[in-house]
Design a protein around this motif. Structure first.
Motif, mmCIF file in Angstrom:
data_model
loop_
_atom_site.group_PDB
_atom_site.id
_atom_site.type_symbol
_atom_site.label_atom_id
_atom_site.label_comp_id
_atom_site.label_asym_id
_atom_site.label_seq_id
_atom_site.Cartn_x
_atom_site.Cartn_y
_atom_site.Cartn_z
ATOM 1 N N ASP A 109 0.785 -1.231 0.000
ATOM 2 C CA ASP A 109 0.000 0.000 0.000
ATOM 3 C C ASP A 109 0.820 1.285 0.000
ATOM 4 O O ASP A 109 0.270 2.377 0.030
ATOM 5 C CB ASP A 109 -0.967 0.013 1.190
ATOM 6 N N GLY A 110 2.150 1.201 0.002
ATOM 7 C CA GLY A 110 2.985 2.395 -0.071
ATOM 8 C C GLY A 110 3.194 3.122 1.237
ATOM 9 O O GLY A 110 3.797 4.200 1.255
ATOM 10 N N LYS A 111 2.731 2.564 2.353
ATOM 11 C CA LYS A 111 2.900 3.226 3.648
ATOM 12 C C LYS A 111 4.374 3.217 4.063
ATOM 13 O O LYS A 111 5.059 2.204 3.926
ATOM 14 C CB LYS A 111 2.067 2.519 4.712
ATOM 15 N N THR A 112 4.861 4.351 4.589
ATOM 16 C CA THR A 112 6.229 4.411 5.092
ATOM 17 C C THR A 112 6.357 3.552 6.344
ATOM 18 O O THR A 112 5.620 3.729 7.320
ATOM 19 C CB THR A 112 6.633 5.855 5.420
ATOM 20 N N LEU A 113 7.301 2.615 6.322
ATOM 21 C CA LEU A 113 7.580 1.765 7.479
ATOM 22 C C LEU A 113 8.641 2.387 8.373
ATOM 23 O O LEU A 113 8.568 2.313 9.591
ATOM 24 C CB LEU A 113 8.037 0.376 7.001
ATOM 25 N N TRP A 114 9.656 2.995 7.756
ATOM 26 C CA TRP A 114 10.689 3.715 8.483
ATOM 27 C C TRP A 114 11.487 4.537 7.493
ATOM 28 O O TRP A 114 11.432 4.313 6.290
ATOM 29 C CB TRP A 114 11.604 2.778 9.276
ATOM 30 N N HIS A 115 12.225 5.508 7.995
ATOM 31 C CA HIS A 115 13.162 6.258 7.164
ATOM 32 C C HIS A 115 14.342 6.698 8.029
ATOM 33 O O HIS A 115 14.204 6.907 9.226
ATOM 34 C CB HIS A 115 12.488 7.468 6.494
ATOM 35 N N HIS A 116 15.522 6.770 7.389
ATOM 36 C CA HIS A 116 16.734 7.172 8.092
ATOM 37 C C HIS A 116 17.533 8.136 7.219
ATOM 38 O O HIS A 116 17.668 7.924 6.017
ATOM 39 C CB HIS A 116 17.614 5.959 8.425
ATOM 40 N N THR A 117 18.057 9.152 7.850
ATOM 41 C CA THR A 117 18.985 10.055 7.175
ATOM 42 C C THR A 117 20.356 9.391 7.141
ATOM 43 O O THR A 117 20.855 8.931 8.176
ATOM 44 C CB THR A 117 19.074 11.391 7.925
ATOM 45 N N LEU A 118 20.958 9.329 5.976
ATOM 46 C CA LEU A 118 22.247 8.666 5.826
ATOM 47 C C LEU A 118 23.389 9.628 6.142
ATOM 48 O O LEU A 118 23.176 10.835 6.309
ATOM 49 C CB LEU A 118 22.388 8.114 4.411
#
Length: 419
Positions: free
Chosen positions: A189-198
């Motif tokens: 469904d395209g929901k964001t699970l997580w995100h991290h700044t590299l």
């Protein structure tokens, strides 16, 4: 300014026929981006389901989106066991019949900017592409829109890959001073699970890899492995191992020099342990500029290398990663290639008058000089395989016995028997 190299797409088999099932996209609660609801489903162009096996055909690449004809984007087509799929210049997606090559469905796009490539996900029956601020997915069973994820604040999608029901995106913020973000989206469904700044030095041109529950990025020197479910960092490669570019395939991970380097000296090939990221014994490379690499399931790396001082024609060099030795070399004028049935597939040299304009297949272990059943095999010449057409290759999933050639100069697809 960051330089971006688009990664090639994964080609996998999946079932075309099936029931409807694209669900609504929940709102993104990450606080960084929002995902829109799916667009209204687009009815398939064909009134009846596609039936029958893959066949040979030739079709022009043009399609109508919202009553306007747009290009199916150069370099962004793929093939599954049951259909061909192309991305458009607006971030739309187009399905084509395996029997005729004709358009069977269209999911229109509204994006503007550079393409982040095309991913065909067999397990989740999704085709995913990104253009500019939008990442869009289509349901490959029904030919309808699955979801659209719009990045926030002018960020753009640079690289896309997928594994284990998750789509991973490397995105560049609008402000060039801000670091790249790695985002994980649920494939359904395209929901964001997580995100991290590299790390500040991370560059999308280094590539992105995901397999066996981990996702890998590089900052140009060191590789970081993250848990696919949470994004938590699990391991980092030693400082002594330079890694401008990640090459992955068949559960192998290899560091190579950067194809966009302005220098003429490159760090040596280095195979990494996928768990610890410590270097493993690796064959010695040629020292030339690495442009593109493919890795087979049994650990053969085929790497296109050419001269940094006079780039253009070069050699595809095969390396046995398991036994640590170089296997063979093939001179040609293109870095376009694929793997199929234990063989390496590419085009013959465009400057060879006797064999140019053909597709050639080479046994991965025996090389172009093999004899008997392992001998190299060439197709007849076709207009779409001429060097002036800047052709691309894609191999359908499954045992189709065919290869798809995409001519970019006159924009067409051709399905031909695999030599």
């Amino acid at each position: 300014m960051r330089q971006v190299r688009v990664v090639g797409a994964a080609l996998m088999g999946l079932l075309l026929a099936g029931c409807s099932g694209a669900g609504n996209t929940p709102s993104d609660d990450s606080g960084h981006t929002t995902a829109s609801s799916p667009a209204a489903p687009t009815a398939p162009r064909s009134a009846s389901p596609v039936s029958g096996p893959w066949r040979t055909w030739t079709v022009p690449l043009s399609v109508q989106e919202n009553r306007v004809f747009v290009r199916e984007d150069r370099g962004n087509c793929g093939a599954t066991a049951h259909q061909a799929v192309c991305a458009t210049s607006t971030g739309g997606l187009v399905g084509r019949s395996r029997t005729t090559g004709e358009v069977t469905w269209v999911v229109p796009g509204t994006g503007k900017g550079n393409s982040a490539g095309l991913v065909l996900d067999a397990a989740d029956e999704r085709a995913v592409t990104g253009v500019g601020e939008e990442v869009r997915a289509a349901d490959l069973r029904t030919g309808t829109a699955a979801w659209t994820h719009r990045l926030a604040d002018g960020s753009t999608a640079d690289v896309i890959t997928s594994a284990d029901s998750t789509v991973y995106v490397l995105e560049t913020p609008a402000a060039t001073s801000e670091p790249i973000v790695l985002r994980a989206l649920r494939a359904s469904d395209g929901k964001t699970l997580w995100h991290h700044t590299l790390d500040a030095d991370a560059d999308a041109s280094g590539g992105l890899a995901a397999f066996d529950g981990r996702v890998y990025t590089t900052d140009g020197t060191r590789v970081t492995a993250r848990d696919a479910r949470t994004g938590r960092a699990l391991a980092t490669s030693p400082e002594s191992t330079e890694c401008p570019t990640l090459i992955s395939g068949g559960h192998y991970l290899v560091c190579a020099g950067s194809p966009i380097s302005a220098g003429d000296v490159f760090p040596p090939l280095k195979r990494l342990d996928p768990v610890t990221l410590r270097p493993l014994p690796t064959p010695e490379d040629t020292g030339e500029k690495p442009e593109r690499g493919l890795i087979s399931p049994d650990g053969v790396l085929v790497l296109f290398e050419d001269s940094a001082e006079d780039p253009g024609p070069g050699h595809w060099n095969a390396y046995d990663l398991v036994h640590g030795r170089r296997l063979w070399s093939y001179y040609t004028t293109t870095e376009e290639a694929a793997l199929a049935d234990g063989r390496f597939v590419t085009f013959t040299p465009g400057n060879d008058k006797t064999t140019r304009g053909r597709v050639i297949t080479i046994d991965l272990h025996e090389g172009p000089k093999a004899t008997g059943t392992a001998a190299a095999r060439m197709s007849p010449p076709y207009p779409q395989t001429r060097r002036a057409e800047h052709p691309l290759l894609m191999v359908p999933g499954g045992d189709t016995g065919l290869v798809i050639v995409q001519a970019r100069a006159h924009r067409s697809l051709r399905s031909i028997p695999l030599p």
